[in-house]
Design a protein around this motif. Structure first.
Motif: not given
Length: 248
Positions: A85, A89, A161, A163, A190, A192, A194, A230, A239, A241, A243
């Motif tokens: 995953r 990304f 991006l 993280l 975006t 991403f 966890t 999401t 997880f 996300h 955006e």
């Protein structure tokens, strides 16, 4: 090599490179380079809670990569799924600026970074960053910064991006960290990340589980009218996300 010059995290002014250090023209703080990593925390104090986190991760830096794999799999999320995953990304990040908040040792992110991307890794633990430097090697498009997540040394709207892997559940003030991520993220950027949603084994005392509702509350700094959040849960790992909302 520092191709992406950071800002002063104290007053958000440009920093001037002076040999093996960066100096802020406004507040006069000097931030040394240590083995290629900018050490902001020599000049900036940490809270007691942040110092606890720093010491915890300094102590496990040498074994962290194996430990995080065991942690993820121990709560029902196959490591292959977790890594896939993340890789998906990052796959389209060529030519973009990636900010890894709480990057730790940069594992496994370092092996997924496209060669044309700029990678900015920041962590409160200098020991973790020393291992990240070894993983990243001679990547001239990578910069590492020793700083907490509540004072990201960047101007507004500059990151493509972001993280945040297993970090919201260890930050003393995750709401403030999320606000900082929102500040530096581009309007079409975006995120991403966890988070643990199940209690970890006792061998991971620095980690704590967070309820999905709390994660949604923390990420509410991203206005739902403009951003789409999401969430997907695999085992004990959530997880997320964020955006741009196409309708926003």
């Amino acid at each position: 090599m520092q191709l992406f010059t950071p800002f002063c995290p104290s007053c958000r002014e440009n920093l001037a490179r002076n040999g093996d250090s960066f100096t802020c023209s406004r507040c006069g703080r000097v931030y040394p380079l240590k083995s290629g990593t900018v050490d902001f925390l020599t000049s900036l104090p940490l809270t007691d809670a942040q110092q606890v986190v720093q010491r915890a991760f300094d102590s496990i830096a040498a074994s962290y990569d194996n430990a995080v794999v065991r942690l993820v799999e121990s709560i029902g999320c196959p490591w292959s799924d977790y890594a896939a995953r993340l890789e998906a990304f990052i796959a389209n990040a060529g030519g973009k600026v990636i900010l890894d908040v709480g990057c730790g040792t940069a594992f496994p992110v370092g092996s997924f970074i496209p060669p044309t991307s700029i990678y900015l890794g920041m962590d409160i633990s200098l020991e973790m960053l020393s291992h990240a430097r070894m993983l990243l090697g001679d990547n001239l498009n990578a910069a590492l910064w020793n700083i907490d997540a509540e004072r990201i040394p960047l101007p507004d709207n500059c990151i493509d991006l972001c993280l945040g892997l297993m970090v919201l559940n260890v930050f003393p003030n995750p709401h403030k960290a999320a606000t900082e991520i929102h500040r530096v993220l581009k309007k079409d950027g975006t995120v991403f990340g966890t988070v643990l949603v199940e209690p970890p084994p006792i061998e991971f005392p620095s980690e704590r589980a967070m309820a999905p509702a709390l994660i949604r509350e923390i990420l509410a700094v991203f206005d739902p009218a403009l951003w789409e959040l999401t969430i997907d849960i695999k085992g004990g790992v959530l997880f997320f996300h964020v955006e741009k909302n196409v309708q926003g």
